[in-house]
Design a protein around this motif. Structure first.
Motif, short mmCIF file in Angstrom:
data_model
loop_
_atom_site.label_atom_id
_atom_site.label_comp_id
_atom_site.label_asym_id
_atom_site.label_seq_id
_atom_site.Cartn_x
_atom_site.Cartn_y
_atom_site.Cartn_z
N GLY A 143 -0.71 12.19 -4.57
CA GLY A 143 0.31 11.36 -4.46
C GLY A 143 1.17 10.97 -5.73
N MET A 144 0.58 10.82 -6.86
CA MET A 144 1.25 10.39 -7.91
C MET A 144 2.24 11.69 -8.32
N ARG A 145 1.75 12.94 -8.22
CA ARG A 145 2.53 14.13 -8.37
C ARG A 145 3.60 14.35 -7.63
N SER A 176 -8.68 10.31 2.80
CA SER A 176 -7.78 11.23 1.96
C SER A 176 -6.28 10.71 2.13
N ALA A 177 -5.81 9.97 3.26
CA ALA A 177 -4.30 9.58 3.39
C ALA A 177 -4.67 8.19 2.48
N GLY A 181 -1.85 7.54 -0.85
CA GLY A 181 -1.15 6.42 -0.57
C GLY A 181 -1.23 5.47 -1.90
N MET A 182 -2.55 5.22 -2.57
CA MET A 182 -2.83 4.54 -3.47
C MET A 182 -2.13 5.26 -4.73
N PRO A 193 -4.83 -5.19 -10.99
CA PRO A 193 -4.22 -4.64 -12.36
C PRO A 193 -2.95 -3.64 -12.17
N ALA A 194 -3.56 -2.68 -11.15
CA ALA A 194 -2.63 -1.39 -10.93
C ALA A 194 -1.48 -1.72 -9.89
#
Length: 375
Positions: A143-145, A176-177, A181-182, A193-194
């Protein structure tokens, strides 16, 4: 002259289809984690470039992504209940084999010490098949990539109609979704915090999910698979028999074909889930592992891939949905609709039984017109 930015609809498909190779593997540098077929971890990097025919896609100069389609398999999971019972049976049979060998006073000097008292790591576990922590990390990182690669697509505030996230009703797919998403939306909200953002994941009923579980909905495919599985098993038998004989000769126990198959499954689970490569995997040499990998790929080919067109033609509704979403995104962009008024991403999370047939429907890794990798 300044280039005019062109709009482009983009799709992504993490592929888990491993190409079988019959070369002798060198002991040095051999990593079994790169030979686990559909059990491979997301992070296991394997060179799939064959004769320089596979080139990673890059954005065309002057093009800007306006829509993203993603079809992804769930992350690494624990064994299913059926498979855990298989490992329990393996443990019991190994004890019988060792006891029998000791009773006959056979030499067991070459038998690895761990095998003498081995118990399944999942012994006593009542539930199985769930996404494990490594699988969560895999999808979170993906997700981040994804956001890093297409930052312009995710600049807008989140809305479920703009960023559609779908999963099958199987918990490991929906989990997994959520993990994806996170990673995708971290820092986009105000939770914790995130600064996480709550988001929606929708699913269709298992019985009627024509997009992501077409293999459950197509009765013709079910009949084909049931009739074909015995023939696939027969094709695998010579390899398993050869490796079983090698194990018997090497370790002095009267292993059966089923033992060899179960030990290979144990190897894959230990390597993928536990990062243990010197126990069950250590029973096989690299050449044997490549042959066992081939049996897995053969099964995937025959029952999920290019082996029969029914395997992938049932994925046409998914392809139609992807094309329709792209066409709608292009139309919305050309009509200069305001941001937030049209879909910018459709993200789907399913199974190997979804991803492999769909990759074949797209003709990926097909060697030449009308040819498959096994021809």
């Amino acid at each position: 002259m300044e280039k005019t930015a062109m709009a482009a609809a983009v799709w992504m498909l993490p592929l888990l289809l491993v190409l079988a190779q019959f070369t002798e593997a060198a002991q040095e540098g051999f990593d079994v984690r790169q030979h686990l077929s559909t059990v491979s971890r997301y992070g296991a990097v394997k060179d799939v470039i064959v004769n320089n025919t596979f080139v990673p896609s890059n954005a065309v100069d002057g093009c800007t992504a306006i829509h993203l389609n993603l079809v992804a398999r769930h992350g690494t999971r624990s064994p299913t209940k059926k498979r855990m019972r298989e490992l329990d049976r393996l443990a019991s049979h190994l004890k019988e084999l060792i006891s029998h060998a000791e009773h006959k006073k056979l030499s067991l000097e070459k038998l690895p010490a761990w095998l003498r008292s081995w118990e399944s790591p999942w012994k006593g576990k009542l539930k199985g098949g769930e996404l494990i922590s490594q699988g969560e990390e895999e999808l979170y990182d993906l997700g981040m990539r994804t956001r890093e690669r297409f930052p312009q697509l995710f600049e807008e505030p989140y809305h479920p109609d703009v960023y559609v996230i779908k999963a099958t009703q199987v918990p490991r797919a929906s989990a997994s979704a959520v993990a994806f998403g996170m990673g995708l939306l971290t820092g986009k909200g105000k939770l914790g915090p995130a600064k996480q953002k709550a988001f929606a994941v929708t699913s269709e009923s298992r019985a009627s999910d024509l997009m992501l579980r077409f293999f459950d909905s197509c009765q013709s495919y079910k009949v084909y698979r049931k009739n074909k599985e015995p023939a696939v098993g027969e094709l695998k038998e010579p390899v398993l028999d050869k490796i079983t004989a090698a194990l018997v000769s090497r370790y002095g126990l009267e292993f059966t074909r089923q033992d060899a198959s179960s030990l290979w499954f144990l190897c894959k689970q230990e390597a993928s889930l536990l990062d243990v490569t010197d126990q069950a995997c250590g029973l096989f040499n690299p050449s044997e592992i490549e042959l066992l990998e081939w049996t897995d790929d053969l099964e995937v080919f025959m029952l999920k891939g290019y082996g029969n067109s029914i395997n992938y033609k049932m994925g046409v509704p998914l392809l139609e949905d992807i094309v329709q979403s792209m066409e709608q995104a292009i139309k919305s962009h050309e009509e200069k609709l305001p941001p937030g008024s049209y879909e910018k991403a459709r993200l789907r999370f399913a199974h190997a039984e979804t991803v492999v047939p769909f990759s074949c429907l797209l003709g990926l890794f097909l060697e030449g017109p009308g040819k498959s990798m096994f021809c």
